[in-house]
Write a protein that holds these residues in place. Structure first.
Motif, PDB file in Angstrom:
ATOM      1  N   LEU A   1       0.555  -1.366  -0.002  1.00 47.95           N
ATOM      2  CA  LEU A   1      -0.082   0.071   0.069  1.00 47.95           C
ATOM      3  C   LEU A   1       0.750   1.360  -0.116  1.00 47.95           C
ATOM      4  O   LEU A   1       0.552   1.983  -0.998  1.00 47.95           O
ATOM      5  CB  LEU A   1      -0.514  -0.010   1.118  1.00 47.95           C
ATOM      6  CG  LEU A   1      -2.060  -0.815   0.988  1.00 47.95           C
ATOM      7  CD1 LEU A   1      -2.896  -0.585   2.313  1.00 47.95           C
ATOM      8  CD2 LEU A   1      -2.796  -0.224   0.226  1.00 47.95           C
ATOM      9  N   ARG A   2       2.019   1.246   0.822  1.00 53.57           N
ATOM     10  CA  ARG A   2       3.062   2.498   1.169  1.00 53.57           C
ATOM     11  C   ARG A   2       3.769   2.785  -0.475  1.00 53.57           C
ATOM     12  O   ARG A   2       4.276   4.027  -0.336  1.00 53.57           O
ATOM     13  CB  ARG A   2       3.885   2.502   2.778  1.00 53.57           C
ATOM     14  CG  ARG A   2       2.723   2.095   3.875  1.00 53.57           C
ATOM     15  CD  ARG A   2       2.274   3.956   3.503  1.00 53.57           C
ATOM     16  NE  ARG A   2       1.269   4.058   4.898  1.00 53.57           N
ATOM     17  CZ  ARG A   2       0.701   5.077   5.487  1.00 53.57           C
ATOM     18  NH1 ARG A   2       0.933   6.243   4.367  1.00 53.57           N
ATOM     19  NH2 ARG A   2      -0.316   4.940   6.623  1.00 53.57           N
ATOM     20  N   ALA A   3       4.042   1.951  -0.739  1.00 52.63           N
ATOM     21  CA  ALA A   3       4.847   1.572  -2.215  1.00 52.63           C
ATOM     22  C   ALA A   3       3.964   2.124  -3.613  1.00 52.63           C
ATOM     23  O   ALA A   3       4.823   2.564  -4.073  1.00 52.63           O
ATOM     24  CB  ALA A   3       5.508   0.358  -2.390  1.00 52.63           C
TER      25      ALA A   3
ATOM     26  N   GLY B   1      15.139   8.787   8.117  1.00 47.58           N
ATOM     27  CA  GLY B   1      15.120  10.075   9.036  1.00 47.58           C
ATOM     28  C   GLY B   1      15.326  11.378   8.182  1.00 47.58           C
ATOM     29  O   GLY B   1      13.911  11.929   8.553  1.00 47.58           O
ATOM     30  N   GLU B   2      15.737  11.274   6.383  1.00 48.11           N
ATOM     31  CA  GLU B   2      15.291  12.430   6.395  1.00 48.11           C
ATOM     32  C   GLU B   2      14.118  12.499   5.660  1.00 48.11           C
ATOM     33  O   GLU B   2      13.693  13.826   4.543  1.00 48.11           O
ATOM     34  CB  GLU B   2      16.357  12.917   6.055  1.00 48.11           C
ATOM     35  CG  GLU B   2      16.909  11.836   4.321  1.00 48.11           C
ATOM     36  CD  GLU B   2      18.754  11.522   4.273  1.00 48.11           C
ATOM     37  OE1 GLU B   2      19.049  11.720   3.243  1.00 48.11           O
ATOM     38  OE2 GLU B   2      19.120  12.170   5.704  1.00 48.11           O
ATOM     39  N   ALA B   3      13.393  11.228   5.280  1.00 47.77           N
ATOM     40  CA  ALA B   3      12.901  11.161   3.849  1.00 47.77           C
ATOM     41  C   ALA B   3      11.194  11.808   4.188  1.00 47.77           C
ATOM     42  O   ALA B   3      10.672  11.681   5.432  1.00 47.77           O
ATOM     43  CB  ALA B   3      12.259  10.125   3.645  1.00 47.77           C
TER      44      ALA B   3
ATOM     45  N   MET C   1       9.674   8.372   1.873  1.00 43.87           N
ATOM     46  CA  MET C   1       9.005   6.735   2.428  1.00 43.87           C
ATOM     47  C   MET C   1       8.100   5.914   1.703  1.00 43.87           C
ATOM     48  O   MET C   1       8.959   5.190   1.806  1.00 43.87           O
ATOM     49  CB  MET C   1       8.487   8.008   3.633  1.00 43.87           C
ATOM     50  CG  MET C   1       8.482   6.961   4.982  1.00 43.87           C
ATOM     51  SD  MET C   1      10.068   7.234   5.814  1.00 43.87           S
ATOM     52  CE  MET C   1       9.736   4.574   6.431  1.00 43.87           C
ATOM     53  N   SER C   2       7.785   7.013   0.879  1.00 47.17           N
ATOM     54  CA  SER C   2       7.338   5.576  -0.153  1.00 47.17           C
ATOM     55  C   SER C   2       7.888   4.837  -0.932  1.00 47.17           C
ATOM     56  O   SER C   2       7.940   3.227  -0.842  1.00 47.17           O
ATOM     57  CB  SER C   2       5.823   6.260  -1.240  1.00 47.17           C
ATOM     58  OG  SER C   2       5.606   5.217  -2.151  1.00 47.17           O
ATOM     59  N   ALA C   3       9.219   5.223  -1.214  1.00 45.68           N
ATOM     60  CA  ALA C   3       9.996   4.583  -2.162  1.00 45.68           C
ATOM     61  C   ALA C   3      11.261   3.754  -1.228  1.00 45.68           C
ATOM     62  O   ALA C   3      11.728   2.358  -1.735  1.00 45.68           O
ATOM     63  CB  ALA C   3      11.385   5.915  -2.386  1.00 45.68           C
ATOM     64  N   LEU C   4      11.078   3.920  -0.086  1.00 47.73           N
ATOM     65  CA  LEU C   4      11.432   3.667   1.295  1.00 47.73           C
ATOM     66  C   LEU C   4      10.924   2.121   0.949  1.00 47.73           C
ATOM     67  O   LEU C   4      11.284   0.575   1.088  1.00 47.73           O
ATOM     68  CB  LEU C   4      12.002   3.912   2.424  1.00 47.73           C
ATOM     69  CG  LEU C   4      13.048   4.431   2.784  1.00 47.73           C
ATOM     70  CD1 LEU C   4      13.444   5.726   3.769  1.00 47.73           C
ATOM     71  CD2 LEU C   4      14.712   4.276   1.695  1.00 47.73           C
TER      72      LEU C   4
END
Lengths: 369, 342
Positions: free
Chosen positions: B61-63, B301-303, B308-311
């Motif tokens: 979902l997040r990705a 941390g810096e996303a 964040m979605s990419a991570l």
């Protein structure tokens, strides 16, 4: 009569170490070290590791040559294989001991300061000497987080393990496969998962509680697998006796299966704790970082021992690195203590002792009635 | 004629007997307590499935946001600049696989040796202690391994790496850019923080799990075949090679893949050692490496939201990769002659 004496067969030696082997090994080792020393003096080689590597290769060659003097091909192969296997074991075990000793010995720089255990880092900067600041906040953080994680994983893990044993079938076999897959779940993915659900979706803060959830995800499969193995060796006759006397599934599990396996289950719990307490990456994403004490798991960042180590050694300051090693030594001590506890409680003698005690107790009760 | 009647008669009698002897239908009524208990057990068992499903679901979902933006080029792009829409996992996946392969190359021979030693060579009285030590090694926190790798191993490996690159630099993956092989005084910094060092540390970390799976398989090798081999005059190594190793072949492969699965997911130790680069870097001796998990640890941390979605997408890729490797491993172990262990 004479022929009999001549064809007297020699028995193959399969166990134990012969004097000759010892001498061969020592001779080969001595000549290998000498030859390597000579090589190092004439060729541009340096470094301890390369010395050891070259010496080891020469040692194997010399050892094979010396054995070949009075042994056949198979014999030489046998001896060389045995030496290689033994040295692999020696290397792995000494690497283990070395890692532990290295960590603890470098940690001794920070450990003598009492304030290291009684203060937090809120008032100590990176440039402050070791006589100020400490890791009390991360010790407390670790304890709180692991306590919450245990509160979640002990009931869930043990009941799942009982489920795997008491209701066998296709479904439980599938669950067992998934548990196995879950043990291989990368720890950072567990952290991401809790970050995506608890923090982004449910709005939980980055806190001790979120970290405990992430640790639980890592600990749960370890606990299930360890207790599954223990529960499997509970004798079926005990359970059948209980069922035959008219006890239900619940009473059998609660009064026979679990008490019989108590020591093994304790071991499983402690082993999972030892793993959980050292987890860094799930905590990294979920707990946040603070230099001061926070005893409230639901609010604000809370740091644990592994995370504190990670943050300390990020700094180039020697005092911070010393603090990092000190923290690592504390963590290693904790893991070692947990481990010894697990082994003492779960040793073979104990399992059977417990079993015997339980049977005795059960029979006594019956007789009394 | 008479005999015929007799047979029919006896057949009837038999049928009647069968009628009366038909097993009683046993109807078990679970009492209230047990019904609840079984329900609780089942739902606890399902919790594992639910967690694993949720992990997959939420990462997906997040990705989606990130995957929707870059599409298929997510798998071919090497750079990682999520905010300018230019990112992909080609470099980090390659780095992860390189580190994992080095780890396997380091871990498998040592694990094989240690497992054989414990199951075949060790005196009986120290066997249990050795097994405990292997378990203990599995419980050493990865951050401690990272400390050891960074503060100790790095200095020891650097001269070896230098020597390797000077003498075997013609092999592509052992070459090092930025150092002149003919210059013995070349700087050592180019040999630090490499895939090799990270791989060795991860290799040591996965050694215990690989060792314990192998040992368990070896210990199940049939005693009859062992004795037969020895009785025919085999040496101990001959017996080990022809009975134990051939029996445990499936277990060895399975244990290796299990170790591979662990090596792919290792985070902190790798993060502490490598200096991240976002290109495919196959030169294992040279400074600069990367892995999916250390990318996540580095950038979370810096996303921004997109970052964040990419991570999450990277995490999903890692999750799927370890799942595949792990299932392959367990099916190999289960299908081998030694069968599934523990």
């Amino acid at each position: 009569m004479t022929t009999q004496n001549i064809i007297e067969e020699q028995k193959r030696q399969l166990h134990g170490i012969r004097i000759r082997d010892l001498l061969t090994t020592l001779t080969a080792a001595a000549s290998a070290i000498a030859a390597t020393g000579f090589l190092f003096s004439i060729a541009p080689l340096s470094g301890v590791l390369s010395f050891v590597l070259i010496a080891y290769i020469l040692f194997i060659v010399f050892f094979a040559l010396i054995t070949a003097i009075d042994d056949d091909r198979e014999g030489v192969k046998d001896r060389v294989a045995s030496v290689i296997i033994r040295s692999a074991a020696v290397i792995i075990f000494s690497a283990l001991v070395f890692i532990v000793v290295f960590t603890i010995s470098r940690g001794f720089e920070a450990l003598p300061y009492l304030n290291f255990f009684t203060e937090d880092m809120s008032l100590a900067g990176p440039l402050d000497p070791l006589s100020s600041g400490g890791i009390l906040h991360s010790i407390m953080g670790s304890l709180i987080q692991i306590a919450i994680a245990l509160a979640i994983t002990i009931p869930l893990g043990l009941i799942t393990a009982v489920f795997l044993n008491e209701i066998p079938g296709k479904y439980s076999r599938f669950v067992r496969t998934m548990v196995e897959a879950m043990t291989a779940l990368p720890s950072i993915v567990a952290g991401l998962f809790i970050y995506a659900t608890a923090i982004l979706l449910l709005g939980v803060q980055k806190s001790g509680f979120a970290a405990a959830l992430a640790i639980s995800v890592m600990m749960l499969p370890i606990m299930i697998r360890a207790s599954d193995v223990v529960l499997r060796i509970v004798p079926g006759t005990l359970k059948e006796a209980s069922l035959g006397l008219g006890a239900g599934a619940w009473r059998t599990a609660w009064m026979v299966t679990l008490p019989t396996a108590r020591s093994g289950l304790t071991t499983a719990i402690i082993l999972a704790t030892a793993r959980g307490i050292g987890e860094t990456s799930p905590v990294l994403l979920t707990s946040g970082f603070t230099a001061s004490m926070n005893l409230n798991p639901t609010e604000g960042p809370m740091v644990s021992l592994p995370l504190a180590i990670f943050q300390f050694v990020k700094s180039p300051e020697p005092t911070m690195i010393a603090r990092g090693f000190g923290t690592a030594a504390v963590l290693m001590f904790l893991v070692l203590i947990l481990f010894m506890l697990a082994r003492i409680l779960g040793s073979d003698k104990n399992v059977f002792g417990n079993l015997a005690k339980n049977i005795k107790k059960l029979t006594k009760k019956k007789v009394a009635k | 004629m008479a005999t015929k009647t007799q047979t029919t008669l006896s057949k009837d009698a038999l049928d009647m007997a069968a009628d009366t002897q038909k097993p009683r239908q046993l109807k078990y009524v679970w009492d209230f307590q047990d019904r609840i208990f079984r329900g609780v057990m089942r739902s606890a068992g399902s919790s594992v499935l639910v967690i694993m499903a949720l992990v997959g679901l939420f990462l997906t979902l997040r990705a989606t946001e990130a995957l929707g933006t870059v599409g298929f080029s997510f798998f071919t792009t090497q750079a990682w600049e999520p905010d300018s829409g230019n990112f992909g996992i080609a470099a980090v996946i390659a780095g992860t696989v390189i580190i994992a392969i080095i780890a396997i190359v380091v871990a498998v021979p040592f694990s094989l040796g240690t497992a054989l030693y414990i199951s075949e060579y060790a005196p009986r009285r120290i066997k249990r202690a050795l097994i405990t030590m292997v378990d203990l090694m599995a419980a050493i926190p990865s951050v401690v391994f990272g400390l050891w790798g960074f503060f100790f191993l790095q200095n020891e490996v650097t001269p070896v790496a230098k020597w390797l690159s000077q003498n075997f630099g013609w092999i592509p993956f052992l070459s090092v850019q930025g150092s002149d092989p003919s210059d013995p005084l070349t700087s050592n910094t180019v040999f630090t923080s490499s895939s090799l060092i990270a791989g060795i540390v991860v290799g040591l970390m996965i050694t215990p799990i690989v060792t314990s799976v192998m040992r368990e398989v070896f210990s199940q090798a049939p005693i009859g075949e062992r004795e037969a081999a020895l009785g025919l005059g085999s040496t101990r190594w001959g017996m080990v090679k022809n009975v134990v190793l051939s029996f445990g072949k499936g277990g060895i492969i399975g244990a290796t893949m299990l170790g591979l699965g662990r090596a792919l997911g290792e985070t902190i130790a790798v993060y502490m050692i490598i200096s991240p680069v976002f290109v495919v870097q196959p030169r294992i001796l040279e400074n600069g490496a990367n892995s999916v998990s250390s990318l996540i640890a580095l950038r979370y941390g810096e996303a921004t939201q997109m970052g964040m979605s990419a991570l999450m997408a990277a995490g999903l890729a890692l999750f799927i990769m370890t799942l595949i490797v792990n299932f392959a491993a367990s099916s190999i172990v289960a299908r081998s002659r030694s069968g599934a262990s523990s």
